[in-house]
Design a protein around this motif. Sequence first.
Motif, mmCIF file in Angstrom:
data_model
loop_
_atom_site.group_PDB
_atom_site.id
_atom_site.type_symbol
_atom_site.label_atom_id
_atom_site.label_comp_id
_atom_site.label_asym_id
_atom_site.label_seq_id
_atom_site.Cartn_x
_atom_site.Cartn_y
_atom_site.Cartn_z
ATOM 1 N N GLY A 107 7.810 -1.478 -7.172
ATOM 2 C CA GLY A 107 7.622 -2.903 -7.440
ATOM 3 C C GLY A 107 6.512 -3.610 -6.706
ATOM 4 N N ALA A 108 5.737 -2.915 -5.869
ATOM 5 C CA ALA A 108 4.624 -3.570 -5.183
ATOM 6 C C ALA A 108 3.531 -3.926 -6.185
ATOM 7 N N ARG A 109 2.946 -5.100 -6.017
ATOM 8 C CA ARG A 109 1.843 -5.490 -6.881
ATOM 9 C C ARG A 109 0.580 -4.698 -6.562
ATOM 10 N N LYS A 110 0.439 -4.337 -5.284
ATOM 11 C CA LYS A 110 -0.746 -3.580 -4.876
ATOM 12 C C LYS A 110 -0.485 -2.961 -3.510
ATOM 13 N N ALA A 111 -1.145 -1.831 -3.247
ATOM 14 C CA ALA A 111 -1.130 -1.214 -1.919
ATOM 15 C C ALA A 111 -2.563 -1.171 -1.413
ATOM 16 N N MET A 112 -2.755 -1.565 -0.152
ATOM 17 C CA MET A 112 -4.088 -1.654 0.415
ATOM 18 C C MET A 112 -4.109 -1.041 1.803
ATOM 19 N N SER A 113 -5.291 -0.616 2.223
ATOM 20 C CA SER A 113 -5.464 -0.056 3.553
ATOM 21 C C SER A 113 -5.802 -1.152 4.561
ATOM 22 N N LYS A 114 -5.292 -1.007 5.777
ATOM 23 C CA LYS A 114 -5.627 -1.954 6.834
ATOM 24 C C LYS A 114 -7.087 -1.861 7.243
ATOM 25 N N THR A 115 -7.748 -0.778 6.841
ATOM 26 C CA THR A 115 -9.158 -0.624 7.196
ATOM 27 C C THR A 115 -10.062 -1.467 6.302
ATOM 28 N N GLN A 116 -9.508 -2.002 5.206
ATOM 29 C CA GLN A 116 -10.311 -2.848 4.338
ATOM 30 C C GLN A 116 -10.598 -4.176 5.034
ATOM 31 N N PRO A 117 -11.740 -4.805 4.721
ATOM 32 C CA PRO A 117 -12.064 -6.097 5.332
ATOM 33 C C PRO A 117 -10.957 -7.119 5.072
ATOM 34 N N LEU A 118 -10.720 -7.975 6.049
ATOM 35 C CA LEU A 118 -9.689 -9.003 5.919
ATOM 36 C C LEU A 118 -9.914 -9.859 4.683
#
Length: 232
Positions: A107-118
Amino acid sequence: MTRVGPAGTKTVLIEDHTLFAESLEIAMTMEGYDVRRLPIPEAAASAPALLATVARIRPRIVLLDLDLGALGDGVPLINPLARMGANVVVVTASMDRARWGECVRYGARKAMSKTQPLNEILATVRRINRGLSVMDAAEREELLRLWAEHRQELQEHRQRLDALTTREREVLGHLMAGRAVRDIARISVVSEATVRTQVKSILAKLEVSSQLAAVGMAFHAQWQPPSTPRVS
């Protein structure tokens, strides 16, 4: 009506990395979001209480980490949060895209890495708040495919592990604890040759070529060995 800006949009952060959580909280507050950063419970059994707190807040958006210290894996929180009506965005240090696929599956809308820019994380939050898509069909299908393949692999590994005899499970448990063949023989009061024969059988049944690979498979499948005596 589609929202066009933060306008006090309720947002919850569930994140055990203090510095990262504080940075995200400050950035989102400056944009006008009503941000609540929840303390991480000190035991997995506290997950229902955490969910109850989120339910009282009724956030539009939840930013969720996956590795939550003593609380454990964040994945089981995704479906309950989504069922509350929250838009769940997973922001994680894990680069395992099969795990990201599991998040999307639940059910997550998206998964992202913490290494991506804020700014990229904030852009995702903005799009969700405006009722826009944050993941195209191709990315979603790829993540779900990777998750399905990973799940199938785990099932196959567990089936092989289940085929071990009681004695072979004990020996594998010793190997997982880092014990050498000679130590296993001493603990079991058998010859080293006997233990080597048992190890060879384990490798054959697991379809691997080394003790290291067998141990890796067991840990990867989250297999629990029977209790084994400690080395004195």
